[in-house]
Design a protein around this motif. Structure first.
Motif: not given
Length: 352
Positions: A183-194
């Motif tokens: 499956g895919p990596g982090l979404s843009e929201q996921g990167i922002a959450l990190v």
């Protein structure tokens, strides 16, 4: 020598919520069918741990039986669908209330800790220290507008996913044999959450995260990389375990891998067989120590959330594991690191 220990992951709140009428007082009684309650934990030397909130939007969680999804080589359990965030928020808020009710009912025996000084003082005072952990970020709004709210409620450790997708990332399905490269990596929201979690000082947990997501966390986080309950893929080639490259990234970041007692993540054949020797846990600890050092390995049981070996029936058997580490030649210093000092350090390095 008797060692205390800090547990990297348990689902005891879920057990109380689902099976004991969400009753905080039950924690101070012997919980039939559970792995942890206060008396058993304290008598075993458990000084504290990460108390996970896993928010299924239904009354109970039943993990699929891998034996029902057999392949010629092993099994491939389908990835569950994303779940309703609003339903998760209701369950999460109720379980947060349960955790604090345990603290209230404890007569100063149990404390939810929110910074490293408080953790050290709580342990020194002989109280059990609890870290509030979310197993999956479903309750966090994609725009992160409620992250501060949950931080103020005590959130100090956040697993981006359980084994399902959400707005931020995708977890791995239970697949054997398989790496976590699914499956895919982090979404843009996921990167922002990190990045926002780094700013708040919320520890990020990569357990259950797929491999592309893991490497996105490595690329975007400025905190130690942590997997609270994951084992070595080299010894058990299941999708939930970590490759040598992932383990080395954890070591390079001064992070920690918490070894879980989940039988299918211990065994070379990936099977759910409880007749799994305690030596398999020792083998995963030894392997990771030899790869990245004793300062980067810890205990991450997954009590109340998985199928355990018969020799680790509940928290009272952790001293058996520690004794097995001694017999395997680990020094007292190494055992202290593995049992509690590594968790203390990585939290001090992460929390603001």
């Amino acid at each position: 020598m008797k060692f205390s220990f800090f547990d990297g992951h348990n689902d005891t709140l879920l057990n109380l919520y689902n099976n004991h009428k969400n009753d905080a007082e039950s924690f101070f009684n012997t919980l039939s069918g559970g792995h942890i309650d206060y008396e058993r934990a304290v008598n075993s030397g458990m000084e504290g741990g990460f108390f996970a909130i896993f928010p299924p939007p239904y009354t109970s969680l039943s993990l699929p039986d891998p034996e029902k999804f057999l392949t010629p080589e092993g099994y491939d359990v389908p990835l569950p669908e994303a779940v309703d965030p609003e339903a998760c928020r209701k369950v999460t808020d109720e379980m947060i209330d349960l955790l604090y009710q345990i603290e209230t009912n404890s007569n100063h025996r149990f404390k939810v800790v929110k910074d490293s000084n408080e953790l050290e003082k709580t342990v020194q005072n002989g109280q059990m220290a609890a870290v509030l952990h979310f197993e999956g970020a479903e309750v966090i709004s994609p725009d992160l507008s409620n992250l501060e709210y949950y931080y103020e409620k005590g959130l100090r450790s956040l697993g981006l996913v359980w084994s399902r997708p959400n707005a931020f990332a995708q977890g791995v399905p239970y697949r054997y044999p398989s790496t976590g490269d699914i499956g895919p990596g982090l979404s843009e929201q996921g990167i922002a959450l990190v990045k926002k979690s780094n700013q708040f000082g919320i520890m990020l947990d990569t357990s259950h995260l797929n491999e592309k997501g893991f490497w996105d966390v490595v690329a975007h986080s400025n905190a130690p990389i942590v997997a609270t309950h994951s084992n070595a893929y080299a010894l058990s080639p299941i999708s939930r375990n970590l490759t040598d490259e992932q383990l080395k990234a954890i070591g390079d970041s001064n992070g920690v891998a918490g070894v879980t007692y989940s039988v299918n993540m211990l065994r070379k054949d990936g099977k759910m067989i409880q007749e799994t020797p305690i030596g398999e846990v020792v083998s995963h600890i030894r392997y990771i120590v030899q790869l990245i050092g004793a300062e980067h390995v810890a205990l991450g049981s997954d009590f109340d959330g998985t199928t355990l070996p018969n020799e680790i029936n509940d928290v009272t058997d952790v001293p058996k594991l520690i004794e097995a580490l001694e017999k395997d030649g680990f020094t007292n210093d190494e055992i202290e690191r593995i049992c509690f000092r590594n968790w203390h350090r990585v939290l001090a390095d992460t929390w603001k």
